[in-house]
Scaffold this motif. Structure first.
Motif, PDB file in Angstrom:
ATOM      1  N   GLY A  78     -36.740   1.439  -3.984  1.00  0.00           N
ATOM      2  CA  GLY A  78     -37.136   0.305  -4.202  1.00  0.00           C
ATOM      3  C   GLY A  78     -37.539  -0.351  -2.889  1.00  0.00           C
ATOM      4  N   GLN A  79     -37.493   0.015  -1.736  1.00  0.00           N
ATOM      5  CA  GLN A  79     -37.967  -0.104  -0.627  1.00  0.00           C
ATOM      6  C   GLN A  79     -37.862   0.732   0.612  1.00  0.00           C
ATOM      7  N   LEU A  80     -38.246   0.440   1.676  1.00  0.00           N
ATOM      8  CA  LEU A  80     -38.226   1.482   2.674  1.00  0.00           C
ATOM      9  C   LEU A  80     -37.948   0.432   4.072  1.00  0.00           C
ATOM     10  N   ASP A  81     -36.886   0.488   4.652  1.00  0.00           N
ATOM     11  CA  ASP A  81     -36.663  -0.279   5.726  1.00  0.00           C
ATOM     12  C   ASP A  81     -36.776   0.236   7.034  1.00  0.00           C
ATOM     13  N   VAL A  82     -36.015   1.529   7.132  1.00  0.00           N
ATOM     14  CA  VAL A  82     -36.149   2.062   8.642  1.00  0.00           C
ATOM     15  C   VAL A  82     -36.802   3.634   8.448  1.00  0.00           C
ATOM     16  N   LEU A  83     -37.636   4.277   9.160  1.00  0.00           N
ATOM     17  CA  LEU A  83     -38.130   5.500   9.342  1.00  0.00           C
ATOM     18  C   LEU A  83     -37.735   5.782  10.703  1.00  0.00           C
ATOM     19  N   VAL A  84     -36.878   7.010  10.670  1.00  0.00           N
ATOM     20  CA  VAL A  84     -36.394   7.666  11.896  1.00  0.00           C
ATOM     21  C   VAL A  84     -37.075   8.950  11.905  1.00  0.00           C
ATOM     22  N   ASN A  85     -37.981   9.122  12.881  1.00  0.00           N
ATOM     23  CA  ASN A  85     -38.877  10.431  12.943  1.00  0.00           C
ATOM     24  C   ASN A  85     -38.141  11.322  13.975  1.00  0.00           C
ATOM     25  N   ASN A  86     -37.251  12.199  13.622  1.00  0.00           N
ATOM     26  CA  ASN A  86     -36.812  12.795  14.394  1.00  0.00           C
ATOM     27  C   ASN A  86     -37.040  14.237  14.548  1.00  0.00           C
ATOM     28  N   ALA A  87     -37.567  14.899  13.390  1.00  0.00           N
ATOM     29  CA  ALA A  87     -37.721  16.242  13.138  1.00  0.00           C
ATOM     30  C   ALA A  87     -38.678  16.869  14.284  1.00  0.00           C
ATOM     31  N   ARG A 119     -47.797   6.968   9.131  1.00  0.00           N
ATOM     32  CA  ARG A 119     -49.024   6.681   8.226  1.00  0.00           C
ATOM     33  C   ARG A 119     -48.595   6.178   6.794  1.00  0.00           C
ATOM     34  N   ALA A 120     -47.762   6.964   6.253  1.00  0.00           N
ATOM     35  CA  ALA A 120     -47.324   6.694   4.771  1.00  0.00           C
ATOM     36  C   ALA A 120     -46.461   5.611   4.825  1.00  0.00           C
ATOM     37  N   ALA A 121     -45.667   5.142   5.717  1.00  0.00           N
ATOM     38  CA  ALA A 121     -44.625   4.185   5.753  1.00  0.00           C
ATOM     39  C   ALA A 121     -45.159   2.877   5.960  1.00  0.00           C
ATOM     40  N   VAL A 122     -46.046   2.800   6.897  1.00  0.00           N
ATOM     41  CA  VAL A 122     -46.463   1.350   7.135  1.00  0.00           C
ATOM     42  C   VAL A 122     -46.963   0.425   5.917  1.00  0.00           C
ATOM     43  N   PRO A 123     -47.840   1.209   5.302  1.00  0.00           N
ATOM     44  CA  PRO A 123     -47.972   0.166   4.064  1.00  0.00           C
ATOM     45  C   PRO A 123     -47.089  -0.421   3.424  1.00  0.00           C
ATOM     46  N   HIS A 124     -45.926   0.279   3.007  1.00  0.00           N
ATOM     47  CA  HIS A 124     -44.822  -0.093   2.375  1.00  0.00           C
ATOM     48  C   HIS A 124     -44.112  -1.147   3.370  1.00  0.00           C
ATOM     49  N   MET A 125     -44.165  -1.009   4.666  1.00  0.00           N
ATOM     50  CA  MET A 125     -43.337  -2.068   5.541  1.00  0.00           C
ATOM     51  C   MET A 125     -44.332  -3.132   5.734  1.00  0.00           C
ATOM     52  N   LYS A 126     -45.585  -3.236   5.555  1.00  0.00           N
ATOM     53  CA  LYS A 126     -46.346  -4.502   5.670  1.00  0.00           C
ATOM     54  C   LYS A 126     -46.068  -5.266   4.560  1.00  0.00           C
ATOM     55  N   ALA A 134     -41.631 -14.578   8.159  1.00  0.00           N
ATOM     56  CA  ALA A 134     -41.475 -14.353   9.457  1.00  0.00           C
ATOM     57  C   ALA A 134     -40.274 -14.424  10.052  1.00  0.00           C
ATOM     58  N   ASP A 135     -39.029 -14.785   9.390  1.00  0.00           N
ATOM     59  CA  ASP A 135     -37.578 -14.533   9.860  1.00  0.00           C
ATOM     60  C   ASP A 135     -37.126 -13.360   9.427  1.00  0.00           C
ATOM     61  N   GLU A 136     -37.692 -12.333   8.780  1.00  0.00           N
ATOM     62  CA  GLU A 136     -36.987 -11.084   8.586  1.00  0.00           C
ATOM     63  C   GLU A 136     -37.801  -9.923   9.148  1.00  0.00           C
ATOM     64  N   THR A 137     -37.257  -8.690   9.339  1.00  0.00           N
ATOM     65  CA  THR A 137     -38.215  -7.645   9.760  1.00  0.00           C
ATOM     66  C   THR A 137     -38.718  -7.018   8.712  1.00  0.00           C
ATOM     67  N   GLY A 138     -39.930  -6.757   8.568  1.00  0.00           N
ATOM     68  CA  GLY A 138     -40.457  -5.768   7.396  1.00  0.00           C
ATOM     69  C   GLY A 138     -40.095  -4.469   7.396  1.00  0.00           C
ATOM     70  N   GLY A 139     -39.897  -3.850   8.522  1.00  0.00           N
ATOM     71  CA  GLY A 139     -39.474  -2.530   8.853  1.00  0.00           C
ATOM     72  C   GLY A 139     -39.368  -2.098  10.335  1.00  0.00           C
ATOM     73  N   PHE A 140     -38.781  -0.807  10.422  1.00  0.00           N
ATOM     74  CA  PHE A 140     -38.435  -0.642  11.674  1.00  0.00           C
ATOM     75  C   PHE A 140     -38.735   0.982  11.766  1.00  0.00           C
TER      76      PHE A 140
END
Length: 240
Positions: A78-87, A119-126, A134-140
């Motif tokens: 239902g959402q995508l708040d954080v992406l940790v690119n660790n691989a 590239r795949a995550a950013v559209p969801h976060m936008k 403005a008072d909340e983070t769209g994604g990290f």
């Protein structure tokens, strides 16, 4: 960011820093989707972690697979708040003896893999940023680089190139995405006690859990605070 029920994607989640990071975010109340290439490893983690953990078999070096994985998580949870690119991976050796496949594998995973997932995550976060205001983070987005992205090392030319590239990529998208309410941070760990690179860790190496704790701290920072870069180095023994 309030991580209660947040959706966190961690790549390379089956071991090392990725595993510790997945566990830390689960402990914080988040729902974690762990991406890794090994189905067996992910199945074992799902048994250990329970319903809060979603296993996703994915090779991030495959652009189509990475997009399908990220889109699937956003749709299913239902959402995508954080992406940790660790691989990531490291294959070391003299530049004149470095196999072309080893060069390609490091660039494809350590750098291109981050691009594919981001590239795949950013559209969801936008879209989330527009909906939340403005008072909340769209994604990290947190990119796990290495101290090898700041200093060169003999016989690490391909690895250095991938991590220096990741530093530039992170700095660019941090400035690009900040106006959309999306935070980007890049973490540069020094020696960590993992099996990475096929060599034994140094006695002074940091624990994967200490890196995960730092990643959690960065993400949990107040909305108006952006920690864009963090360098982590191990302590050494005191001189007598």
């Amino acid at each position: 960011m309030d991580l209660t029920n947040a959706v966190v994607v961690v790549t390379g989640a089956s071991r090392g820093i990725g595993l510790a990071t997945a566990r830390r975010f689960l402990d914080a109340g988040a729902r974690v989707a762990g991406l890794a290439r090994s189905k067996d490893d992910l199945d074992r983690l799902a048994e250990t972690f329970g319903d809060g953990f979603t296993p996703v078999v994915c090779d991030v070096a495959d652009a189509e697979a990475a997009k399908d994985a990220i889109d699937g998580v956003a749709s299913d949870l239902g959402q995508l708040d954080v992406l940790v690119n660790n691989a990531g991976l490291g294959r070391f050796g003299p530049v004149d003896d470095l196999d072309l496949d080893d060069w390609d594998a490091q660039i494809d995973t350590n750098l291109s893999g981050v691009f594919h997932c981001t590239r795949a995550a950013v559209p969801h976060m936008k879209r989330q940023g527009d909906a939340r205001g403005a008072d909340e983070t769209g994604g990290f987005i947190v990119n796990v680089a290495s101290i090898a992205g700041l200093i060169g090392n003999p016989e690490l030319s391909a690895y250095n190139a991938s991590k220096y590239g990741l530093r530039g990529f992170s700095d660019a998208i941090m400035k690009e995405l900040r106006p959309f309410g999306i935070k980007v941070s890049c973490v540069y760990p020094g020696s960590v006690a993992t099996e990475f690179g096929g060599s034994d860790p140094k006695p002074t190496a940091m624990s994967p859990e200490s890196i995960a704790e730092t990643i959690h701290h960065v993400v949990a920072s107040p909305h108006q605070t952006l920690i864009s870069e963090v360098v982590l180095r191990p302590m050494v023994g005191r001189k007598s």
